[in-house]
Design a protein around this motif. Structure first.
Motif, short mmCIF file in Angstrom:
data_model
loop_
_atom_site.label_atom_id
_atom_site.label_comp_id
_atom_site.label_asym_id
_atom_site.label_seq_id
_atom_site.Cartn_x
_atom_site.Cartn_y
_atom_site.Cartn_z
N GLN A 177 0.80 -1.37 0.07
CA GLN A 177 0.10 -0.16 0.12
C GLN A 177 0.74 1.20 0.11
O GLN A 177 0.58 2.32 -0.56
CB GLN A 177 -0.95 0.07 1.15
N THR A 223 -1.54 4.53 -7.88
CA THR A 223 -2.06 5.63 -8.51
C THR A 223 -1.91 5.67 -10.06
O THR A 223 -2.64 6.01 -10.83
CB THR A 223 -1.70 6.90 -7.77
N SER A 237 -9.26 -3.92 4.07
CA SER A 237 -8.36 -2.75 4.05
C SER A 237 -7.82 -2.45 2.73
O SER A 237 -7.68 -1.42 2.40
CB SER A 237 -7.33 -3.12 5.15
N GLN A 239 -9.43 -3.51 -0.21
CA GLN A 239 -10.56 -2.92 -0.88
C GLN A 239 -10.83 -1.57 -0.73
O GLN A 239 -11.10 -0.73 -1.50
CB GLN A 239 -11.81 -3.87 -0.63
N ASN A 240 -10.75 -1.20 0.65
CA ASN A 240 -11.16 0.18 1.01
C ASN A 240 -10.03 1.14 0.27
O ASN A 240 -10.06 2.10 -0.30
CB ASN A 240 -10.93 0.55 2.56
N PHE A 241 -8.56 0.82 0.57
CA PHE A 241 -7.28 1.37 -0.17
C PHE A 241 -7.61 1.62 -1.51
O PHE A 241 -7.33 2.85 -2.08
CB PHE A 241 -6.14 0.78 0.45
N ALA A 243 -10.23 1.46 -3.56
CA ALA A 243 -11.21 2.28 -3.57
C ALA A 243 -10.93 3.91 -3.38
O ALA A 243 -11.26 4.84 -4.31
CB ALA A 243 -12.48 1.99 -2.82
N GLU A 244 -10.20 4.29 -2.48
CA GLU A 244 -9.57 5.36 -2.34
C GLU A 244 -8.67 6.08 -3.29
O GLU A 244 -8.76 7.11 -3.38
CB GLU A 244 -8.94 5.48 -0.73
N GLN A 245 -7.77 5.33 -3.82
CA GLN A 245 -7.15 5.76 -5.14
C GLN A 245 -7.82 5.67 -6.19
O GLN A 245 -7.26 6.13 -7.12
CB GLN A 245 -5.91 4.46 -5.15
N GLY A 246 -9.10 5.37 -6.39
CA GLY A 246 -9.84 5.60 -7.62
C GLY A 246 -9.60 4.55 -8.50
O GLY A 246 -9.82 4.72 -9.86
#
Length: 251
Positions: A177, A223, A237, A239-241, A243-246
């Motif tokens: 990550q 990114t 964790s 999956q959330n990460f 999604a946060e990166q688009g």
């Protein structure tokens, strides 16, 4: 089950568990322990594992540069699942840069009904495997790394920079990550960096074992990736990460 299939399954189990036991493999395959020991002996002779008392281990380091054949034996079912999903992202007429990974090799087995694909690759194995298909291939040229069948170096990078493509399709050795995509060697990592630079969109093919795995050298930040295709959903964790990166996740 044929011996070669059994040994492939042994390697898949080793990749996941890091250690296998003769007694458990004997029950799993319905063969004698002596048959399993012969399988382990053969695999050790090919430098694919190390036998230990009662079983075998897979010794792998961040800089370990696995051969193409050894990588082909790891999680073949997962790679096939990834290939089926990723095939939906490739369209007739696409121009694509493709690395020398075994997962990309699996993908191209699913694309033979696609029309007018132009493939720019540093993989001599990919070109050889599909040389009689309608795909249009452009080879990067460069210095051959016999371990992986990859062409690398200045010539390969110069060729890649001459082209601008719809998609880059790559794999990796590990995903972290904070560190991003990681590779076991710098030469192939640089090739992937250039492919990412020259593509409108980058698709990463990464099985579940790559998430949270650290390798020797950084390729790029996550990114830079548009879509990740995997075989098994990563944990919450991740999956959330993602999604946060688009980033689009296809699991």
């Amino acid at each position: 089950m044929l011996g070669v299939e059994r040994r492939q399954k042994i390697m898949e189990n080793l990749r996941l568990e890091k250690k296998v036991y003769v007694s458990e493999l004997s029950k799993l395959f319905g063969v004698t322990e002596e048959t399993v020991r012969r399988d382990l002996e053969k695999l050790e002779g090919e430098n694919l594992l190390r036998r230990s008392y009662g079983g075998a281990t897979l010794a792998e380091h961040t800089s370990e540069d696995l051969s193409f054949m050894r990588r082909s034996a790891v999680n073949s079912a997962g790679k096939e699942a990834i290939a089926q999903k990723a095939a939906q992202l490739i369209h007739d007429g696409d121009t694509i840069m493709v690395d020398s990974s075994t997962t990309c090799m699996a993908l191209f087995k699913t694309l033979q009904d696609k029309k007018d694909l132009t493939i720019i690759t540093n993989s001599i194995r990919l070109i050889h495997r599909f040389m009689n298909t309608p795909f249009k291939f452009i080879s990067t040229g460069g210095t051959l790394r016999s371990n992986s069948g990859a062409l690398t170096g200045t010539v390969a990078c110069t060729t890649l920079r001459k082209y601008f493509v719809d998609r880059a399709v790559i794999s990796c050795k590990g995903l972290d990550q904070s560190k991003g995509l990681m590779e076991s060697n710098e030469e192939e990592s640089i090739i992937k960096e250039v492919m990412i630079e020259q593509a409108k969109q980058t698709i990463l093919l990464a099985d579940h074992s790559k998430f949270g795995h650290t390798a020797f050298t950084q390729t790029c930040a996550l990114t830079k990736i548009a879509t990740i295709v995997t075989d098994v959903p990563p944990d919450a964790s991740w999956q959330n990460f993602i999604a946060e990166q688009g980033i689009e996740l296809i699991d």
